[in-house]
Scaffold this motif. Structure first.
Motif, PDB file in Angstrom:
ATOM      1  N   UNK A 180       0.807  -1.222   0.000  1.00  0.00           N
ATOM      2  CA  UNK A 180       0.000   0.000   0.000  1.00  0.00           C
ATOM      3  C   UNK A 180       0.844   1.278   0.000  1.00  0.00           C
ATOM      4  N   UNK A 181       2.121   1.181   0.380  1.00  0.00           N
ATOM      5  CA  UNK A 181       2.961   2.370   0.543  1.00  0.00           C
ATOM      6  C   UNK A 181       3.012   3.277  -0.691  1.00  0.00           C
ATOM      7  N   UNK A 182       3.148   2.719  -1.919  1.00  0.00           N
ATOM      8  CA  UNK A 182       3.235   3.612  -3.080  1.00  0.00           C
ATOM      9  C   UNK A 182       2.018   4.515  -3.246  1.00  0.00           C
ATOM     10  N   UNK A 183       0.819   3.988  -2.932  1.00  0.00           N
ATOM     11  CA  UNK A 183      -0.372   4.819  -3.111  1.00  0.00           C
ATOM     12  C   UNK A 183      -0.597   5.772  -1.934  1.00  0.00           C
ATOM     13  N   UNK A 184       0.037   5.495  -0.795  1.00  0.00           N
ATOM     14  CA  UNK A 184      -0.111   6.393   0.350  1.00  0.00           C
ATOM     15  C   UNK A 184       0.735   7.644   0.181  1.00  0.00           C
ATOM     16  N   UNK A 185       1.828   7.536  -0.589  1.00  0.00           N
ATOM     17  CA  UNK A 185       2.651   8.708  -0.852  1.00  0.00           C
ATOM     18  C   UNK A 185       3.462   9.128   0.356  1.00  0.00           C
ATOM     19  N   UNK A 204      12.590  -5.750   6.835  1.00  0.00           N
ATOM     20  CA  UNK A 204      13.325  -4.799   6.004  1.00  0.00           C
ATOM     21  C   UNK A 204      12.401  -4.123   4.996  1.00  0.00           C
ATOM     22  N   UNK A 205      11.472  -4.893   4.401  1.00  0.00           N
ATOM     23  CA  UNK A 205      10.500  -4.315   3.457  1.00  0.00           C
ATOM     24  C   UNK A 205       9.585  -3.314   4.163  1.00  0.00           C
ATOM     25  N   UNK A 206       9.240  -3.591   5.412  1.00  0.00           N
ATOM     26  CA  UNK A 206       8.377  -2.680   6.174  1.00  0.00           C
ATOM     27  C   UNK A 206       9.088  -1.347   6.421  1.00  0.00           C
ATOM     28  N   UNK A 207      10.384  -1.400   6.715  1.00  0.00           N
ATOM     29  CA  UNK A 207      11.154  -0.172   6.931  1.00  0.00           C
ATOM     30  C   UNK A 207      11.227   0.641   5.639  1.00  0.00           C
ATOM     31  N   UNK A 208      11.375  -0.043   4.528  1.00  0.00           N
ATOM     32  CA  UNK A 208      11.418   0.675   3.250  1.00  0.00           C
ATOM     33  C   UNK A 208      10.053   1.280   2.907  1.00  0.00           C
ATOM     34  N   UNK A 254      20.284  -1.893  17.666  1.00  0.00           N
ATOM     35  CA  UNK A 254      21.465  -1.497  16.890  1.00  0.00           C
ATOM     36  C   UNK A 254      21.289  -1.825  15.407  1.00  0.00           C
ATOM     37  N   UNK A 255      20.668  -2.966  15.118  1.00  0.00           N
ATOM     38  CA  UNK A 255      20.418  -3.334  13.726  1.00  0.00           C
ATOM     39  C   UNK A 255      19.431  -2.376  13.067  1.00  0.00           C
ATOM     40  N   UNK A 256      18.398  -1.982  13.819  1.00  0.00           N
ATOM     41  CA  UNK A 256      17.415  -1.032  13.286  1.00  0.00           C
ATOM     42  C   UNK A 256      18.081   0.302  12.965  1.00  0.00           C
ATOM     43  N   UNK A 257      18.885   0.798  13.907  1.00  0.00           N
ATOM     44  CA  UNK A 257      19.558   2.090  13.687  1.00  0.00           C
ATOM     45  C   UNK A 257      20.452   2.032  12.462  1.00  0.00           C
ATOM     46  N   UNK A 258      21.215   0.955  12.328  1.00  0.00           N
ATOM     47  CA  UNK A 258      22.130   0.838  11.199  1.00  0.00           C
ATOM     48  C   UNK A 258      21.366   0.806   9.872  1.00  0.00           C
ATOM     49  N   UNK A 261      19.810   4.199   9.088  1.00  0.00           N
ATOM     50  CA  UNK A 261      20.863   5.143   8.670  1.00  0.00           C
ATOM     51  C   UNK A 261      21.256   4.898   7.220  1.00  0.00           C
ATOM     52  N   UNK A 262      21.380   3.628   6.847  1.00  0.00           N
ATOM     53  CA  UNK A 262      21.689   3.271   5.457  1.00  0.00           C
ATOM     54  C   UNK A 262      20.658   3.855   4.497  1.00  0.00           C
ATOM     55  N   UNK A 263      19.386   3.814   4.935  1.00  0.00           N
ATOM     56  CA  UNK A 263      18.290   4.257   4.084  1.00  0.00           C
ATOM     57  C   UNK A 263      18.152   5.782   4.057  1.00  0.00           C
ATOM     58  N   UNK A 264      18.850   6.430   4.967  1.00  0.00           N
ATOM     59  CA  UNK A 264      18.816   7.888   4.992  1.00  0.00           C
ATOM     60  C   UNK A 264      17.660   8.442   5.799  1.00  0.00           C
TER      61      UNK A 264
END
Length: 264
Positions: A180-185, A204-208, A254-258, A261-264
């Motif tokens: 649903x993320x693409x249509x939520x904008x 990981x997909x949920x974070x993206x 720590x994994x979440x933060x890293x 951060x990678x994703x900006x």
């Protein structure tokens, strides 16, 4: 008809379907066992926990493995789509809807605290998306803290539709967050995931998806259980947040933060 009689009748109606599912064998509810970590790819896996369904008492045995490389803990083998349907059934909806609704509805103080945690960073967000909103009780309580904020909810159960009907969320989105993320904008000032990531098949997909949905300069709130906590170590399989078989992933902070951060 009394509430107890109605519940007994509903159980009687559901029993044949459950009996058929169990007779077909619960082993079919699992994917093949992984030999590598779904977070970092390491093959250094150790068994952290073996347990059963301690809440609904549905049949099955569940294993949580821990990656010695990054600390990620995950269900292995993991439930497949059929398995998720079987073990979620009548927990958040159906037979369990009223009980869970009453439980979550009684946590107003905690929900207000979550909303208040945003105040130092944005005292008046315009739009807030609560992912994994369930019956929308957080959004209803958060309105007392942020009365001018529009609260939308997203969930893959029909609880989100109930939340919209009851007016706890302004708009309910039912389905997969990554889909649903693409249509939520990217127009939400805040995206929250309170005890949601551990339920997801691919965190990981949920974070993206969150990165797609939150506006530039917006905020992401994540709350997850900590498998390295003192209580988790002391209580073992009786630590409630293991919530097997529903919780699939336990991502260390720590994994979440890293990754974020990678994703900006």
């Amino acid at each position: 008809m009394s509430e107890d009689t109605e519940s007994t009748d509903r159980i009687a109606r559901l029993r044949p379907a459950y009996q058929a599912d169990i007779a077909a064998g619960w082993e079919r509810f699992f994917e093949p066992r992984r030999t590598d970590c779904p977070w970092c790819g390491s093959q250094e896996l150790t068994t952290r926990l073996r347990t059963t369904d301690l809440l609904q008492h549905k049949p099955g045995r569940f294993v949580l493995d821990r990656c010695e490389g990054c600390g990620h803990t995950f269900q292995n083998p993991r439930l497949n789509e059929q398995g998720l349907d079987f073990y979620y059934r009548d927990f958040y909806d159906g037979l369990g809807e009223k009980q869970l609704g009453d439980t979550f509805g009684g946590r107003t103080k905690m929900y207000r605290g979550r909303a208040e945690s945003m105040l130092p960073y944005d005292s008046a967000p315009k739009r807030w998306l609560d992912v994994g909103t369930g019956h929308g009780h957080f959004c209803a309580a958060a309105r007392e803290v942020l009365p001018h904020t529009v609260f939308d909810g997203l969930d893959f159960t029909d609880g989100v539709e109930l939340a919209e009907r009851e007016g706890r969320v302004d708009r309910g989105h039912r389905g997969s967050f990554p889909d649903l993320a693409p249509e939520l904008g990217s127009h939400y000032d805040v995206v929250s995931m309170f005890h949601y990531l551990e339920h997801s098949t691919e965190p990981d997909r949920e974070l993206r998806a969150a990165w797609e949905t939150v506006r530039p300069g917006g905020h992401l709130l994540i709350e997850v259980p900590d498998p390295e906590s003192r209580c988790a170590r002391f209580l073992g399989r009786w630590w409630l947040p293991w919530l097997q078989p529903q919780h699939l992933h336990f991502v260390p902070v720590a994994n979440l933060r890293a990754r974020l951060t990678e994703m900006g």
